[in-house]
Write an enzyme that holds these catalytic residues in place. Structure first.
Site, PDB file in Angstrom:
ATOM      1  N   THR A 140       0.587  -0.674   0.016  1.00 46.77           N
ATOM      2  CA  THR A 140       0.062  -0.006   0.008  1.00 46.77           C
ATOM      3  C   THR A 140       0.629   1.165  -0.032  1.00 46.77           C
ATOM      4  OG1 THR A 140      -1.790  -1.258   0.193  1.00 46.77           O
ATOM      5  CG2 THR A 140      -1.881   0.484  -0.043  1.00 46.77           C
ATOM      6  N   VAL A 141       0.685   2.635  -1.225  1.00 44.61           N
ATOM      7  CA  VAL A 141       1.234   3.991  -0.936  1.00 44.61           C
ATOM      8  C   VAL A 141       0.251   5.027  -0.637  1.00 44.61           C
ATOM      9  CG1 VAL A 141       3.575   3.543  -2.024  1.00 44.61           C
ATOM     10  CG2 VAL A 141       1.598   4.813  -3.013  1.00 44.61           C
TER      11      VAL A 141
END
Length: 527
Positions: free
Chosen positions: A349-350
């Protein structure tokens, strides 16, 4: 302002105070966004330059073939953008016949990537600088290279054994046959070439042009079903975020197919307990949060899916106040339990964030899902494995099917108070994300911690059943001992990002308080 400036946690990270700010998990990307702010761009220009640069400088978490969501405060109101993609049209009920689960890696874990469409949509609506300018820094890093940080090098190496044989992975991400070491310069010119085509055509090359044709050809060669027509059929959707009031604040989350509703449901249950009467990191408070999150996930895993397929329980039913009160009654303050799904009333995830001096705030997240995602790389385009979250249980709302969005883990968060913006934030890490949102909200709303303290404080992660993972050297030993006495089973899970990495921007009069997480390479920059 309603928080304490004191931070009780021994992390070395200090908040940033600025009128314009960008915060994300990789310093080079944050700087790319800040440069556009300094050049006269707004928060949307900054967030997009940051996101596009992240596809290259943090490939262990996202890429051009990611999905994305955004919540934007435009100065007057909130807007939600769902840029997650749908499954290939060929995924009929017979496509996975004889299999027990949708594959986790490879072409048959890939749904249509949506993040390119998010870049296009957000820029078309609010962008101030030319679209092509958003790509300049990322293309430069692709062609000239960037130095890989120790954190990213470690995550890169850890994923190689599982992904090295996926088509295109080794050519793209194993220079000289191995993952790059910390401090090594890494280049990916094909990635830059793909970005250049996307920039020049405003995304058309990806969904209806040369890149789409290459993706179809690659899928056909390697056993996938993705067609150029699947890419051409993709569209992002502007939606109204869901909300839940809690202790005077309102948390806004994207509606399904995302799991943000889990945080809203958990808070809707926790409002029936006086958490602030218990110590912030004590067993009573932590126990109640764990149990509320368990209950919320029990319903989410049963009912949440592509919104068009949620026929048994719509979001409004899952967020019904009386229903959540009835679920809260199931919580035993002194004993851990396993919970099944409830029966909601019928009917109704970002991570990166940016804010500018005009008051615009953007909460944005894009992700491959499991690290590099599917492991499939097409001419520098690494593809997510979002479809791995589909189930194969007939009749389940999240059962795999044609042109259908899978249950998504990535969720941007936003907080308002009395209709005014308070905070854009997110916490990365799969199922950790709504749990992180809940824990951050509790720290701020119940305990009046600052955004930096709420970011730094120890976290737990409900895994499944009675299993809970807790952060090393975080909670007091007495808290952990009491949690175990109540029936929680403390476990360790194999996930480099198991407790997430948070970024928070809090609105001040004429500026922002920006908190970045010390758990990753996160950095807040501003002026």
């Amino acid at each position: 302002m309603s928080f304490s400036w004191q931070n009780p946690y021994a992390w070395p990270r200090k908040p940033l105070l600025a009128a314009n700010a960008v915060a994300t998990s990789q310093p080079l990307a944050a700087q790319a966004g800040l440069q556009l702010l300094a050049a006269g761009g707004n928060a949307v220009d900054a967030i997009l330059a940051t996101a596009i640069t992240l596809t290259l400088v943090e490939p262990v978490s996202n890429g051009i073939g990611s999905d994305a969501y955004a919540i934007v405060w435009d100065g007057k109101q909130l807007h939600g953008l769902n840029a997650s993609g749908r499954s290939p049209a060929a995924w009929t009920p017979d496509y996975f016949r004889g299999q027990k689960a949708v594959p986790v890696r490879g072409w048959n874990s890939v749904s249509v990537p949506g993040c390119v469409s998010a870049w296009v949509e957000l820029h078309a609506k609010w962008g101030r600088l030319p679209f092509e300018r958003l790509f300049e820094r990322a293309m430069r890093y692709g062609r000239e290279g960037f130095f890989v940080s120790p954190t990213i090098a470690g995550q890169w190496a850890k994923q190689v054994p599982e992904l090295k044989d996926q088509p295109g992975f080794a050519d793209a991400f194993l220079p000289d046959g191995r993952p790059p070491k910390a401090g090594q310069r890494f280049k990916l010119p094909k990635h830059a070439d793909a970005l250049e085509q996307i920039a020049r055509t405003r995304g058309e090359a990806f969904y209806r042009g040369a890149l789409a044709d290459r993706i179809e050809a690659h899928a056909a060669k390697h056993g996938g079903a993705m067609k150029a027509s699947d890419l051409a059929a993709h569209k992002s959707d502007w939606v109204k975020p869901l909300e839940m009031s809690y202790r005077g604040y309102t948390l806004h989350e994207m509606p399904p197919n995302g799991q943000g509703i889990v945080a809203l449901m958990a808070l809707g249950m926790l409002e029936h307990f006086e958490l602030r009467s218990h110590p912030v990191d004590g067993p009573d408070s932590v126990h109640l949060q764990i149990e509320a999150i368990k209950l919320a996930f029990a319903d989410a895993w049963r009912y949440v899916a592509d919104l068009d397929h949620m026929v048994e329980a719509k979001p409004a039913a899952l967020l019904d106040r009386d229903y959540l009160k009835s679920r809260a009654r199931l919580i035993d303050p002194k004993r851990a339990q396993e919970f099944g799904p409830g029966t909601p009333p019928k009917g109704g995830t970002v991570y990166l964030t940016a804010a500018d001096a005009s008051g615009m705030m953007v909460s944005f997240i894009q992700s491959n899902y499991m690290g590099f995602g599917s492991g499939v790389v097409v001419d520098g385009i690494s593809l997510q494995n979002r479809a791995a979250t589909f189930v194969l249980q007939p009749g389940h709302p999240n059962c795999a099917g044609p042109r259908k969005r899978p249950y998504q883990t990535i969720i941007p968060g936003f907080v308002t108070r009395e209709g005014k913006p308070v905070m854009s934030f997110g916490v990365m890490g799969g199922t950790m994300q709504p749990q992180g949102h809940t824990q951050v909200m509790v720290r701020i709303a119940d305990y009046e911690q600052s955004p930096q303290a709420a970011c730094d404080g120890p976290r737990f992660r409900f895994v499944q059943g009675m299993d809970v993972s807790v952060e090393d050297d975080g909670f007091p030993a007495a808290t952990l001992a009491e949690l175990q006495r109540r029936g929680h089973r403390i476990v360790t899970i194999d996930d480099y990002n198991q407790f997430g990495s948070a970024q928070l921007i809090w609105k001040l009069d004429g500026g922002y308080f920006v908190a970045s997480d010390p758990r990753r390479d996160g950095q807040a920059v501003g002026f």
